[in-house]
Design an enzyme around this catalytic site. Structure first.
Site, PDB file in Angstrom:
ATOM      1  N   SER A   1      35.440  17.923  11.509  1.00 47.72           N
ATOM      2  CA  SER A   1      34.506  16.709  11.764  1.00 47.72           C
ATOM      3  C   SER A   1      34.621  15.934  10.397  1.00 47.72           C
ATOM      4  O   SER A   1      35.623  15.492  10.051  1.00 47.72           O
ATOM      5  CB  SER A   1      33.079  17.127  11.894  1.00 47.72           C
ATOM      6  OG  SER A   1      32.249  16.233  12.480  1.00 47.72           O
TER       7      SER A   1
ATOM      8  N   HIS B   1      31.097  19.861  20.174  1.00 43.90           N
ATOM      9  CA  HIS B   1      31.922  19.508  18.641  1.00 43.90           C
ATOM     10  C   HIS B   1      31.565  20.720  17.904  1.00 43.90           C
ATOM     11  O   HIS B   1      30.526  21.141  17.905  1.00 43.90           O
ATOM     12  CB  HIS B   1      30.771  18.318  18.283  1.00 43.90           C
ATOM     13  CG  HIS B   1      31.304  17.916  16.918  1.00 43.90           C
ATOM     14  ND1 HIS B   1      32.447  17.348  16.880  1.00 43.90           N
ATOM     15  CD2 HIS B   1      30.692  17.912  15.634  1.00 43.90           C
ATOM     16  CE1 HIS B   1      32.604  16.911  15.308  1.00 43.90           C
ATOM     17  NE2 HIS B   1      31.521  17.274  14.736  1.00 43.90           N
TER      18      HIS B   1
HETATM   19  C1  GTR Z   1      28.623  12.703  12.696  1.00 44.72           C
HETATM   20  C2  GTR Z   1      29.547  11.565  12.412  1.00 44.72           C
HETATM   21  C3  GTR Z   1      30.880  11.886  12.690  1.00 44.72           C
HETATM   22  C4  GTR Z   1      31.170  13.362  12.140  1.00 44.72           C
HETATM   23  C5  GTR Z   1      29.909  14.361  12.330  1.00 44.72           C
HETATM   24  C6  GTR Z   1      30.335  15.550  11.290  1.00 44.72           C
HETATM   25  O1  GTR Z   1      27.299  12.492  12.471  1.00 44.72           O
HETATM   26  O2  GTR Z   1      29.071  10.472  13.007  1.00 44.72           O
HETATM   27  O3  GTR Z   1      31.705  11.011  12.192  1.00 44.72           O
HETATM   28  O4  GTR Z   1      31.850  13.248  10.892  1.00 44.72           O
HETATM   29  O5  GTR Z   1      28.953  13.784  11.903  1.00 44.72           O
HETATM   30  O6  GTR Z   1      30.771  15.446  10.345  1.00 44.72           O
HETATM   31  O7  GTR Z   1      29.608  16.572  11.791  1.00 44.72           O
END
Ligand code: GTR
Length: 418
Positions: free
Chosen positions: A257, A398
Site C-alpha cells: 500500500s 486490500h
Molecule cells: C489509502 C490511500 C492509498 C493507500 C492506502 C494505504 O487510504 O488512499 O493510496 O496508500 O491508504 O496505505 O493503506
C-alpha cells in the site's frame, strides 16, 4: 500505543469513506489517454539500447520523479552509525536466529534512530538473501512472533499488545515461517521510527535533521514522507550490506500500500535492491494515474499532503499534464526483478491500472534482453504472468496474504537462481 496506531486506523476509515463516496469504478468511463513514452527522451529522441537508457533516459525520469513527485532526498550519510542490540538463537520454535539492530540517522546516538528486526534461518551456514520491508507499527513486528521474548524491554509495544504465546492479527502479512523455510531472511522496521504518518508528523521524524539553517520545512522539490521512509530503507540496506549473515546482493525490498509506493521509490533510486515488490501500491505507486478509476491524484494530495513533495500538488485533477506516469516509475527498477500485485476487491487501488503500469514498463527490460510482463492482456485471478516483471491479481481485499507471499517467494527463487 494509541497515538501510534491512531493514524493507521484513521487512514483505514478514510479509505472506506473515500471508497464509498463519489469515486468512479466504471471501466467504460475511463477516458482514452496517452502515456509519456518510456523509450523516448523528452526531446523525442528514441532510446534504442541499454546504454542510452542508463546514461540518458533513466536519469531524466529519476530527475522528474525527484522534483515533481516524491522530492529530493539527502545523500547517503558518510558513515553508518549502528549498534547490534541483541542476538537470539533458536527463536520461533527453533526455526530462526534473530537480531535487533539500531541504526542511528544522525552522527550522534542521541538523535532519531530505527530498530531493524531481523529473522534468519536458524544456524544458516552461509549468508542468506533477505526480504526487507517497512511495517506499519511496532505491534506488527511483535506480532510476527509474539511468544518469544527477544529482550522485551527494547521491542516497544510487546507488553501492551502481545500476550505471551499469541500471534497478532497482522502476523499473516509477514509470512516469516514460509520465508525461513525457503532459506531466506526477513528484516523489518516500523515506519513510525522514521516519521509518524500524519500531517504534522514531520517534526517527530527525521526530515528536520536535514533542514538548512532558516528553513522550517522542505522546499517544493524536497522530500515528503514517502521519500523519507524510502531513504531509511536504503539506510537499512547500508546495514544489511555489512552484516556477514546477509547476502547483500540478494535483498528484496517489499512494501504494501503506501509502503508499496515507498518500496517503488526507494527501489527506483537504490539499485542495490535486487528485487522490488509493490503489493497493492495503487495511486502514486504502480497504478496509471491517467486512468480515472478509484483513487486519484487529488485524493492523495488532499488526504495525505505529507506523502509527496510540494510540486506534486499541481497535478491534482491535471494528470494529463504529468510528464510521467507510473510505468516510468516502474521502469526505473529495470533490469532488476519487479513484482506488482493487486487484489480483486481493492478497486480503490485500481488493479487494472497497476497491471498496465507493469505492462507499459516492460519494454525497458527488453533493452537488457530480459522479458517483462510479456502481454498486454490482464490475467485472471491467481494466474501470475511475466518473467522479470511479474504481476498477479488475487481474490479478496486490500491486504497481504499467504498467497501473495507464496508468489513472491517463487519469484525470488527464479530471480536469485536458488
Ligand atoms: C489509502 C490511500 C492509498 C493507500 C492506502 C494505504 O487510504 O488512499 O493510496 O496508500 O491508504 O496505505 O493503506
Amino acid at each position: 500505543m494509541l497515538k501510534r496506531i491512531a493514524p493507521v486506523l484513521l487512514a483505514a476509515c478514510l479509505r472506506l469513506t473515500a471508497q464509498q463516496a463519489d469515486v468512479l469504478y466504471d471501466e467504460a468511463g475511463v477516458p482514452r489517454f496517452t502515456l509519456p513514452e518510456a523509450l523516448a527522451l523528452r526531446s523525442g529522441e528514441r532510446v534504442r539500447d541499454a546504454k542510452s537508457w542508463n546514461n540518458r533516459r533513466r536519469p531524466e525520469i529519476l530527475a522528474i520523479y525527484e522534483t515533481e513527485v516524491f522530492g529530493r532526498s539527502p545523500a547517503k550519510p558518510a558513515k553508518l552509525n549502528y549498534e547490534v542490540k541483541a542476538l537470539e538463537n533458536g527463536a520461533l520454535g527453533g526455526k530462526a536466529d534473530r537480531k535487533l539492530v539500531t541504526v542511528f540517522f544522525g552522527e550522534t546516538r542521541g538523535g532519531p534512530k530505527m530498530d531493524l528486526l531481523i529473522y534468519l534461518p536458524a544456524g544458516a551456514k552461509k549468508a542468506v538473501p533477505v526480504f526487507l520491508g517497512l511495517n506499519f507499527s511496532a505491534i506488527h513486528t511483535v506480532a510476527i512472533d509474539a511468544g518469544v521474548p527477544l529482550g522485551q524491554q527494547w521491542v516497544r509495544g510487546v507488553k501492551e499488545s502481545a500476550p505471551q504465546g499469541s500471534r497478532g492479527s497482522t502476523a499473516p502479512r509477514w509470512q516469516v515461517e514460509k520465508i525461513l523455510a525457503a532459506g531466506y531472511g526477513l528484516a523489518t522496521v516500523d515506519y513510525n521510527d522514521i516519521e509518524p504518518d500524519f500531517v504534522g508528523g514531520m517534526k517527530h521524524g527525521i526530515r528536520p535533521l536535514f533542514l538548512k539553517p532558516g528553513q522550517s520545512e522542505p522546499a517544493a522539490d524536497e522530500w515528503g514522507a514517502i521519500a523519507a521512509w524510502g531513504w531509511a530503507a536504503s539506510r537499512a540496506m547500508d546495514y544489511l550490506e555489512k552484516d556477514k549473515d546477509v547476502d547483500g546482493k540478494r535483498v528484496a525490498l517489499f512494501g504494501h500500500s503506501r509502503l508499496g509506493k515507498t518500496a517503488l521509490w526507494a527501489g527506483a533510486q537504490d539499485t542495490r535492491f535486487s528485487i522490488v515488490i509493490a503489493n497493492e501500491s495503487g495511486e502514486g505507486g504502480a497504478a496509471i494515474s491517467r486512468r480515472n478509476y478509484g483513487e486519484r491524484t487529488k485524493d492523495l494530495n488532499t488526504r495525505f499532503p505529507h506523502w509527496f513533495d510540494g510540486n506534486f500538488k499541481k497535478y491534482s485533477a491535471r494528470e494529463d499534464e504529468m510528464p510521467f506516469d507510473s510505468h516510468l516509475l516502474l521502469s526505473l527498477i529495470a533490469p532488476r526483478g519487479l513484482y506488482v500485485a493487486s487484489a480483486e476487491e481493492d478497486r480503490w487501488s485500481d488493479p487494472r491500472g497497476e497491471f498496465l503500469g507493469a505492462a507499459n514498463a516492460s519494454p525497458v527490460w527488453g533493452l537488457f534482453g530480459k522479458k517483462g510482463i510479456g502481454t498486454m492482456e490482464m490475467p485472471g485471478l491467481h494466474q501470475p504472468v511475466g518473467d522479470h516483471v511479474r504481476y498477479h491479481i488475487r481474490a479478496g481485499k486490500h491486504d497481504v496474504t499467504a498467497y501473495d507471499w507464496e508468489q513472491y517467494l517463487k519469484f525470488a527463487a527464479a530471480e536469485w537462481g536458488r
